[in-house]
Design a protein around this motif. Structure first.
Motif, PDB file in Angstrom:
ATOM      1  N   PRO A  56      27.556  39.399  37.740  1.00  0.00           N
ATOM      2  CA  PRO A  56      27.470  37.979  37.344  1.00  0.00           C
ATOM      3  C   PRO A  56      28.831  37.285  37.331  1.00  0.00           C
ATOM      4  O   PRO A  56      28.916  36.076  37.527  1.00  0.00           O
ATOM      5  CB  PRO A  56      26.883  38.037  35.926  1.00  0.00           C
ATOM      6  CG  PRO A  56      26.232  39.369  35.817  1.00  0.00           C
ATOM      7  CD  PRO A  56      27.043  40.280  36.675  1.00  0.00           C
ATOM      8  N   THR A  57      29.900  38.044  37.102  1.00  0.00           N
ATOM      9  CA  THR A  57      31.241  37.440  37.058  1.00  0.00           C
ATOM     10  C   THR A  57      31.829  37.211  38.442  1.00  0.00           C
ATOM     11  O   THR A  57      32.907  36.644  38.567  1.00  0.00           O
ATOM     12  CB  THR A  57      32.196  38.352  36.253  1.00  0.00           C
ATOM     13  OG1 THR A  57      32.143  39.675  36.796  1.00  0.00           O
ATOM     14  CG2 THR A  57      31.805  38.409  34.797  1.00  0.00           C
ATOM     15  N   GLY A  58      31.126  37.685  39.492  1.00  0.00           N
ATOM     16  CA  GLY A  58      31.558  37.430  40.857  1.00  0.00           C
ATOM     17  C   GLY A  58      32.611  38.388  41.391  1.00  0.00           C
ATOM     18  O   GLY A  58      33.193  38.139  42.454  1.00  0.00           O
ATOM     19  N   TRP A  59      32.854  39.496  40.701  1.00  0.00           N
ATOM     20  CA  TRP A  59      33.844  40.463  41.185  1.00  0.00           C
ATOM     21  C   TRP A  59      33.368  41.130  42.470  1.00  0.00           C
ATOM     22  O   TRP A  59      34.174  41.464  43.335  1.00  0.00           O
ATOM     23  CB  TRP A  59      34.137  41.521  40.116  1.00  0.00           C
ATOM     24  CG  TRP A  59      34.960  41.008  38.977  1.00  0.00           C
ATOM     25  CD1 TRP A  59      34.680  39.923  38.200  1.00  0.00           C
ATOM     26  CD2 TRP A  59      36.184  41.547  38.477  1.00  0.00           C
ATOM     27  NE1 TRP A  59      35.642  39.753  37.243  1.00  0.00           N
ATOM     28  CE2 TRP A  59      36.580  40.741  37.385  1.00  0.00           C
ATOM     29  CE3 TRP A  59      36.971  42.636  38.825  1.00  0.00           C
ATOM     30  CZ2 TRP A  59      37.736  40.998  36.662  1.00  0.00           C
ATOM     31  CZ3 TRP A  59      38.123  42.891  38.093  1.00  0.00           C
ATOM     32  CH2 TRP A  59      38.503  42.070  37.029  1.00  0.00           C
ATOM     33  N   THR A  78      23.198  39.808  26.693  1.00  0.00           N
ATOM     34  CA  THR A  78      24.650  39.714  26.553  1.00  0.00           C
ATOM     35  C   THR A  78      25.180  41.081  26.128  1.00  0.00           C
ATOM     36  O   THR A  78      24.443  41.920  25.602  1.00  0.00           O
ATOM     37  CB  THR A  78      25.044  38.683  25.481  1.00  0.00           C
ATOM     38  OG1 THR A  78      24.633  39.161  24.195  1.00  0.00           O
ATOM     39  CG2 THR A  78      24.397  37.330  25.742  1.00  0.00           C
ATOM     40  N   ARG A  90      43.224  41.549  27.126  1.00  0.00           N
ATOM     41  CA  ARG A  90      42.562  40.877  28.250  1.00  0.00           C
ATOM     42  C   ARG A  90      42.537  39.367  28.038  1.00  0.00           C
ATOM     43  O   ARG A  90      42.740  38.593  28.986  1.00  0.00           O
ATOM     44  CB  ARG A  90      41.143  41.428  28.389  1.00  0.00           C
ATOM     45  CG  ARG A  90      40.339  40.826  29.529  1.00  0.00           C
ATOM     46  CD  ARG A  90      38.980  41.480  29.619  1.00  0.00           C
ATOM     47  NE  ARG A  90      38.226  41.037  30.768  1.00  0.00           N
ATOM     48  CZ  ARG A  90      37.147  41.663  31.236  1.00  0.00           C
ATOM     49  NH1 ARG A  90      36.707  42.768  30.639  1.00  0.00           N
ATOM     50  NH2 ARG A  90      36.509  41.209  32.289  1.00  0.00           N
ATOM     51  N   ARG A 133      26.334  44.330  34.724  1.00  0.00           N
ATOM     52  CA  ARG A 133      26.501  43.093  33.955  1.00  0.00           C
ATOM     53  C   ARG A 133      27.975  42.728  33.777  1.00  0.00           C
ATOM     54  O   ARG A 133      28.297  41.580  33.468  1.00  0.00           O
ATOM     55  CB  ARG A 133      25.801  43.228  32.601  1.00  0.00           C
ATOM     56  CG  ARG A 133      24.284  43.166  32.753  1.00  0.00           C
ATOM     57  CD  ARG A 133      23.552  43.428  31.466  1.00  0.00           C
ATOM     58  NE  ARG A 133      22.113  43.454  31.688  1.00  0.00           N
ATOM     59  CZ  ARG A 133      21.223  43.848  30.789  1.00  0.00           C
ATOM     60  NH1 ARG A 133      21.629  44.260  29.599  1.00  0.00           N
ATOM     61  NH2 ARG A 133      19.934  43.838  31.064  1.00  0.00           N
ATOM     62  N   GLU A 134      28.855  43.696  33.946  1.00  0.00           N
ATOM     63  CA  GLU A 134      30.288  43.414  33.852  1.00  0.00           C
ATOM     64  C   GLU A 134      30.830  42.768  35.128  1.00  0.00           C
ATOM     65  O   GLU A 134      31.689  41.891  35.069  1.00  0.00           O
ATOM     66  CB  GLU A 134      31.070  44.711  33.593  1.00  0.00           C
ATOM     67  CG  GLU A 134      31.002  45.225  32.167  1.00  0.00           C
ATOM     68  CD  GLU A 134      31.834  44.407  31.191  1.00  0.00           C
ATOM     69  OE1 GLU A 134      32.790  43.742  31.628  1.00  0.00           O
ATOM     70  OE2 GLU A 134      31.504  44.419  29.994  1.00  0.00           O
ATOM     71  N   PHE A 135      30.326  43.197  36.308  1.00  0.00           N
ATOM     72  CA  PHE A 135      31.004  42.855  37.557  1.00  0.00           C
ATOM     73  C   PHE A 135      30.213  41.948  38.497  1.00  0.00           C
ATOM     74  O   PHE A 135      30.817  41.218  39.268  1.00  0.00           O
ATOM     75  CB  PHE A 135      31.393  44.143  38.302  1.00  0.00           C
ATOM     76  CG  PHE A 135      32.407  44.959  37.565  1.00  0.00           C
ATOM     77  CD1 PHE A 135      33.698  44.494  37.415  1.00  0.00           C
ATOM     78  CD2 PHE A 135      32.070  46.171  36.999  1.00  0.00           C
ATOM     79  CE1 PHE A 135      34.647  45.226  36.731  1.00  0.00           C
ATOM     80  CE2 PHE A 135      33.006  46.910  36.309  1.00  0.00           C
ATOM     81  CZ  PHE A 135      34.300  46.441  36.167  1.00  0.00           C
ATOM     82  N   ASN A 181      44.387  40.912  36.472  1.00  0.00           N
ATOM     83  CA  ASN A 181      43.107  41.489  36.894  1.00  0.00           C
ATOM     84  C   ASN A 181      42.986  42.964  36.516  1.00  0.00           C
ATOM     85  O   ASN A 181      41.915  43.423  36.149  1.00  0.00           O
ATOM     86  CB  ASN A 181      42.937  41.338  38.416  1.00  0.00           C
ATOM     87  CG  ASN A 181      42.434  39.963  38.787  1.00  0.00           C
ATOM     88  OD1 ASN A 181      41.970  39.212  37.937  1.00  0.00           O
ATOM     89  ND2 ASN A 181      42.564  39.606  40.046  1.00  0.00           N
ATOM     90  N   ALA A 221      41.860  43.384  32.955  1.00  0.00           N
ATOM     91  CA  ALA A 221      40.430  43.083  32.819  1.00  0.00           C
ATOM     92  C   ALA A 221      39.578  44.217  33.369  1.00  0.00           C
ATOM     93  O   ALA A 221      38.575  44.613  32.755  1.00  0.00           O
ATOM     94  CB  ALA A 221      40.104  41.781  33.550  1.00  0.00           C
ATOM     95  N   SER A 261      37.011  46.629  31.170  1.00  0.00           N
ATOM     96  CA  SER A 261      35.584  46.716  31.494  1.00  0.00           C
ATOM     97  C   SER A 261      35.144  48.162  31.701  1.00  0.00           C
ATOM     98  O   SER A 261      34.117  48.602  31.162  1.00  0.00           O
ATOM     99  CB  SER A 261      35.260  45.896  32.745  1.00  0.00           C
ATOM    100  OG  SER A 261      35.411  44.525  32.492  1.00  0.00           O
TER     101      SER A 261
END
Length: 394
Positions: free
Chosen positions: A255-258, A160, A217, A251-253, A223, A226, A230
């Protein structure tokens, strides 16, 4: 007359820094060599001691060290405006190239392309090389290797953003306890045309944005807020140069689906192939997520902490660098960064790229080309893409 001289200095800085931005391949260490050759040996804008002190300051701070050195040289030459012009010249060529690459790649399905797999293997090789160099410099004794091991285990088992920050804070405290009496014989002095009041303002803005942006945020659903948060956080928390920002941004973009992991690594490979700072990877990511406007926003956000920190610490550097407690804490932090980087190297970089023995063999070949045969990075990237396409046919 003074205005003409000032404009002439700014134009000179822009021309020289742009030429460096177009030709400086090879990552942060190579950039410092280019700067030394151009600014110290050829143009004599500063002496050897002042350059060494500036490099020491930029290694002390989080963020892209080579970009901060370029900003600092511009500031010493022509004030704050000189720093801005120096940054634009050095950074803009690769920003434009990566924004164009992201626009061209948009709409293509790159998830199954063999050359993308080759670029994943290139990422393994480049980050492995960065780790070896950093480990030699930042963990030379048993205590710092132990700190690095602790950070590696913790961040590998609990992945994390909070774990990373917590490991860095704890390592800083341990470093303070172990190395607070550490002394270095360095009595050189340096001067910068920045007032302490302006420096305090920059530092206040740096910490204010670091605290306020995550709150903003959460309060909004915009968007761009955010994204800015990041990229700003990534630029604020990275010790050790551009390669360390890869896992933080991933890890920022991803896993979050960006954006997809394939698109992420395609941009990382492209960043290796262009000159200039590795932090311009943000320009590609921002464009892939939100068009060329997003690319410019991401570039400003990730480099803004570097600007605020270099301008905020220049007038205080002589005092800070002689404080053994601060240096001790930083020694612990740098050791933890090595562990965090090894953790991120294993997952997701290594695990997503090395899927079979032939992948490992190809990685060993590329590593040898980079480290032992001393081939330039663009050759490694091109070889990785071609090799990956060939492996996909087997």
């Amino acid at each position: 007359m003074d205005q003409k001289r000032s404009l002439k200095s700014l134009l000179e800085i822009l021309i020289v820094s742009t030429r460096l931005g177009l030709t400086s391949f090879g990552g942060p260490i190579a950039h410092l060599g280019y700067f030394h050759e151009e600014y110290v040996r050829r143009r004599k804008w500063m002496d050897e001691k002042s350059y060494a002190d500036l490099v020491a300051l930029c290694q002390f701070l989080p963020g892209p060290a080579s970009s901060q050195v370029g900003i600092g040289i511009g500031v010493m030459r022509a004030g704050v405006l000189g720093g801005i012009v120096s940054f634009i010249g050095f950074t803009l060529p690769s920003v434009i190239a990566l924004i164009l690459f992201a626009i061209l790649l948009n709409g293509f399905d790159v998830s199954t392309a063999g050359w993308i797999h080759g670029l994943k293997i290139v990422a393994v090789v480049v980050v492995a090389h960065a780790i070896l160099g950093m480990a030699q410099n930042l963990t030379p004794d048993l205590q710092r290797r132990t700190i690095a091991l602790f950070a590696l285990i913790v961040t590998l088992l609990w992945q994390t953003a909070f774990t990373q920050v917590g490991a860095i804070i704890l390592a800083g405290f341990v470093g303070y306890l172990i190395y607070r009496k550490h002394q270095e014989s360095d009595q050189t002095r340096m001067q910068f045309p920045i007032s302490r009041r302006f420096a305090v303002l920059c530092l206040g803005l740096f910490f204010g944005l670091l605290i306020f942006l995550p709150i903003l945020r959460e309060m909004t659903s915009l968007n761009w807020v955010a994204m800015f948060d990041s990229f700003y956080r990534a630029g604020s928390l990275v010790f050790g140069g551009g390669h360390v920002v890869l896992p933080l941004l991933e890890r920022e973009f991803v896993p979050t689906g960006w954006l997809s992991e394939e698109a992420f690594l395609a941009g990382y490979g492209a960043t290796q192939a262009v000159p200039g700072p590795l932090f311009t990877f943000a320009a590609y990511l921002g464009t892939a997520i939100s068009g060329w406007q997003g690319g410019l926003l991401a570039t400003v956000a990730i480099f803004l902490p570097a600007f605020l920190l270099i301008l905020g610490t220049l007038p205080f550097w002589d005092t800070l660098r002689r404080n053994p407690k601060i240096k001790g804490a930083l020694m612990g932090v740098n050791a933890a960064v090595v562990g965090i980087l090894i953790s991120a190297f294993y997952n997701p970089i290594f695990t997503s790229a090395i899927l079979a023995p032939i992948d490992f063999a190809f990685a060993a070949l590329l590593f040898s080309m980079l480290v032992y045969w001393k081939l330039p990075p663009w050759v490694i990237v091109l070889s990785g893409a071609v090799g990956g396409a060939l492996l996909g046919m087997i």
